[in-house]
Design an enzyme around this catalytic site. Structure first.
Site, PDB file in Angstrom:
ATOM      1  N   ASN A   1       0.848  -1.190   0.000  1.00  0.00           N
ATOM      2  CA  ASN A   1       0.000   0.000   0.000  1.00  0.00           C
ATOM      3  C   ASN A   1       0.881   1.236   0.000  1.00  0.00           C
ATOM      4  O   ASN A   1       2.006   1.210   0.507  1.00  0.00           O
ATOM      5  CB  ASN A   1      -0.886   0.004   1.254  1.00  0.00           C
ATOM      6  CG  ASN A   1      -1.834   1.187   1.282  1.00  0.00           C
ATOM      7  OD1 ASN A   1      -2.437   1.546   0.263  1.00  0.00           O
ATOM      8  ND2 ASN A   1      -1.976   1.823   2.438  1.00  0.00           N
TER       9      ASN A   1
ATOM     10  N   HIS B   1       0.808   5.189   1.368  1.00  0.00           N
ATOM     11  CA  HIS B   1       0.064   6.042   2.302  1.00  0.00           C
ATOM     12  C   HIS B   1       0.703   7.426   2.310  1.00  0.00           C
ATOM     13  O   HIS B   1       1.927   7.540   2.381  1.00  0.00           O
ATOM     14  CB  HIS B   1       0.083   5.427   3.703  1.00  0.00           C
ATOM     15  CG  HIS B   1      -0.729   6.209   4.687  1.00  0.00           C
ATOM     16  ND1 HIS B   1      -2.112   6.193   4.662  1.00  0.00           N
ATOM     17  CD2 HIS B   1      -0.371   7.050   5.678  1.00  0.00           C
ATOM     18  CE1 HIS B   1      -2.557   7.004   5.623  1.00  0.00           C
ATOM     19  NE2 HIS B   1      -1.525   7.529   6.248  1.00  0.00           N
TER      20      HIS B   1
ATOM     21  N   SER C   1       4.753   6.879   2.274  1.00  0.00           N
ATOM     22  CA  SER C   1       5.358   5.600   2.651  1.00  0.00           C
ATOM     23  C   SER C   1       4.742   4.481   1.831  1.00  0.00           C
ATOM     24  O   SER C   1       3.533   4.482   1.588  1.00  0.00           O
ATOM     25  CB  SER C   1       5.073   5.284   4.128  1.00  0.00           C
ATOM     26  OG  SER C   1       5.414   6.360   4.974  1.00  0.00           O
TER      27      SER C   1
ATOM     28  N   ASP D   1      -3.117   0.850   7.948  1.00  0.00           N
ATOM     29  CA  ASP D   1      -1.868   1.582   7.678  1.00  0.00           C
ATOM     30  C   ASP D   1      -0.715   1.111   8.573  1.00  0.00           C
ATOM     31  O   ASP D   1       0.219   1.847   8.851  1.00  0.00           O
ATOM     32  CB  ASP D   1      -2.073   3.105   7.789  1.00  0.00           C
ATOM     33  CG  ASP D   1      -3.104   3.600   6.779  1.00  0.00           C
ATOM     34  OD1 ASP D   1      -3.121   3.065   5.665  1.00  0.00           O
ATOM     35  OD2 ASP D   1      -3.893   4.494   7.119  1.00  0.00           O
TER      36      ASP D   1
HETATM   37  C1  GRF Z   1      -2.686   8.733  -2.828  1.00  0.00           C
HETATM   38  O1  GRF Z   1      -2.504   9.935  -2.143  1.00  0.00           O
HETATM   39  C2  GRF Z   1      -2.308   7.580  -1.964  1.00  0.00           C
HETATM   40  O2  GRF Z   1      -1.282   7.861  -1.076  1.00  0.00           O
HETATM   41  C3  GRF Z   1      -3.570   7.298  -1.224  1.00  0.00           C
HETATM   42  O3  GRF Z   1      -4.588   7.541  -2.165  1.00  0.00           O
HETATM   43  C4  GRF Z   1      -4.152   8.476  -3.130  1.00  0.00           C
HETATM   44  C5  GRF Z   1      -4.356   7.883  -4.483  1.00  0.00           C
HETATM   45  O4  GRF Z   1      -4.153   8.789  -5.512  1.00  0.00           O
HETATM   46  N1  GRF Z   1      -3.548   5.970  -0.675  1.00  0.00           N
HETATM   47  P1  GRF Z   1      -4.255   8.343  -7.040  1.00  0.00           P
HETATM   48  O5  GRF Z   1      -5.622   7.734  -7.262  1.00  0.00           O
HETATM   49  O6  GRF Z   1      -3.152   7.350  -7.305  1.00  0.00           O
HETATM   50  O7  GRF Z   1      -4.089   9.598  -7.832  1.00  0.00           O
END
Ligand code: GRF
Length: 214
Positions: free
Chosen positions: A107, A109, A136, A145
């Site tokens: 994932n 984050h 991260s 998370d």
């Molecule tokens: C990102 O900020 C990621 O960290 C979070 O969700 C957002 C996804 O953005 N988990 P995108 O759809 O890849 O533009």
């Protein structure tokens, strides 16, 4: 070749960064499928533009989280992938799902974990007066998370930043970080062994740091 499934809920800009990195030859892998829990996720269009198979599994169609996650698992396993990449997938996954993909589930984050788990990370970093913020990539464990952090990218918080400006800066860093981690995973440099991360054969004591943009 690392076979990857990418799970999204929205814009899919991280998905795009991964598609572009594969096209440049930076990741020895391919995306076997993109799965969204929302039919209107723009990331689906991005995938289709690159001839990548897509699937939509709408959480509202299922009686409970377990049934939804079982449907996700059926689709992902049909793609027969080595890695499941969460890229803005806005659903909490059941412990059963997480256990099924243990060591293959990543994932991204938008914070320097363990700071700011959960939502509104940019606002919280601003409110705390942090001078640095970032993102991260971690292996997913049953804790939200949680799970061992593989790598982080740090960005400065600049005076006058609002949530949008800071979020845009972090997003840019995300687009370097996720492909970087998938490069290591595809090359076999990154390994998950029983809850811990090994990089180039050694236990990773602190997250890898992605160098700042040139
Ligand atoms: C990102 O900020 C990621 O960290 C979070 O969700 C957002 C996804 O953005 N988990 P995108 O759809 O890849 O533009």
């Amino acid at each position: 070749m690392l076979k990857i499934a990418v799970l999204i809920s929205g814009s899919g800009s991280n998905l795009q960064a991964i598609i572009d990195a594969i096209a440049r030859g930076d990741i020895a892998g391919r995306i076997a499928g993109v799965l969204s829990n929302r039919a209107d996720a723009y990331g689906l269009v991005r995938a289709q533009q690159h001839g990548i198979p897509t699937a939509v599994i709408t959480h509202g169609d299922f009686a409970d989280r377990a049934a939804f996650d079982q449907a996700l698992t059926r689709q992902i396993d049909a793609w027969d992938v080595d890695a499941v990449v969460l890229a803005g997938f806005m659903r909490i996954l059941t412990p059963e799902f997480v256990a099924h993909y243990e060591g293959r589930l990543l994932n991204i984050h938008p914070s320097l974990l363990p700071k700011y788990k959960g939502l509104h990370t940019h606002r919280r970093a601003l409110e705390a007066g942090d001078r640095e913020h970032g993102c991260s990539v971690h292996f997913v464990s049953a804790e939200l998370d949680g799970g061992p952090v593989v790598a982080q990218a740090t960005v400065p918080v600049l005076s006058g930043d609002d949530e949008a400006a800071l979020s845009a800066r972090v997003h840019e860093a995300e687009h370097r970080l996720y492909p970087g981690v998938l490069h290591w995973l595809a090359n076999g440099e990154l390994e998950y062994r029983k809850g811990s991360v090994h990089f180039q054969g050694r236990l990773l004591a602190t997250p890898l740091e992605l160098p700042p943009a040139p």
